[in-house]
Design an enzyme around this catalytic site. Structure first.
Site: not given
Ligand code: DX5
Ligand code: ZN
Length: 217
Positions: A8, A33, A35, A37, A66, A68, A137, A175
């Site tokens: 990630s 990956h 993220d 947000m 991903h 969010m 998740m 994840d």
């Molecule tokens: C959390 C993200 C994850 C995050 C995982 O909301 O979707 O992808 O980056 O990070 P770690 O592996 O540190 O939990």
């Molecule tokens: Zn993620």
């Protein structure tokens, strides 16, 4: 196919983003990956389109994006243009999930749906055959570096049974809080893709951590 590893980028050093992306290119990782947000669906803002465009220029592996964000349909076409190969939306963020999934596919991407820790796997019973990936998740989304929620193991087994029962092909991605301590159990329960952020990037030798995760099965 062996388990896929998706580091990630959220946990990368953004001051050295190119260096960290090149590390993923060199490593045994399978996907990037990414993220995204929005500060509304989750209580954090990560990064947006310009940063993803820069990552895309460097990345030599598929981008697993991903989202969010609320109302993700607004940006599906944009993420296709930014080179996403897999686009995952949250079950909890889509009023018309079936439409969102079709929209992702008609834009040429693989469709994923993510479930928050409290959302039961059976919520996907009537859409599982349309999905390429389900992201379970294993932390509450919004931040890296949180601890793994143990109930995830049960959810993986339930999801695997649902997928096999429907005789469909759909990857199970995990994840949040993934480490080399829990990876073997996750894989034995049925996980196909492991996302790892802090476990990889906070390590002294990130490439080595990826290698260990890849060969843990
Ligand atoms: C959390 C993200 C994850 C995050 C995982 O909301 O979707 O992808 O980056 O990070 P770690 O592996 O540190 O939990
Ligand atoms: Zn993620």
């Amino acid at each position: 196919m062996s388990v896929r590893i998706a580091p990630s980028v959220l946990a990368a050093d953004f001051g050295n983003l190119e260096r960290d992306c090149q590390m993923i290119n060199r490593s045994e990782a399978d996907w990037f990956h990414i993220d995204i947000m929005d500060g509304v669906f989750v209580p954090n803002i990560s990064f947006g389109m310009p940063v993803l465009a820069s990552i895309q220029k460097i990345a030599k592996k598929p981008l697993d994006v991903h989202l969010m964000i609320v109302n993700p349909d607004r940006y599906i076409k944009t993420f296709a243009e930014l080179g996403a190969e897999v686009l995952t939306v949250h079950y909890e963020a889509c009023d018309h999930l079936h439409r969102s999934v079709q929209n992702i596919k008609s834009n040429g991407m693989k469709a994923g749906v993510a479930l928050n820790p409290h959302t039961p796997v059976h919520s996907l019973e009537d859409i599982i055959e349309d999905l390429d990936l389900v992201c379970l998740m294993s932390v509450n989304p919004g931040f890296g570096g949180q601890s793994f929620i143990e109930n995830t193991y049960t959810k993986i087994k339930t999801l695997k049974a649902l997928i096999e029962g429907k005789k469909t092909n759909c990857l199970i991605e995990i994840d949040g809080g993934v480490t080399n301590e829990n990876a073997a159990k996750l894989i034995s329960c049925g996980a196909n893709v492991l996302v790892a952020g802090s476990h990889v990037f906070k390590a002294k030798h990130p490439e080595e951590k990826i290698k260990i995760l890849k060969h843990i099965a």
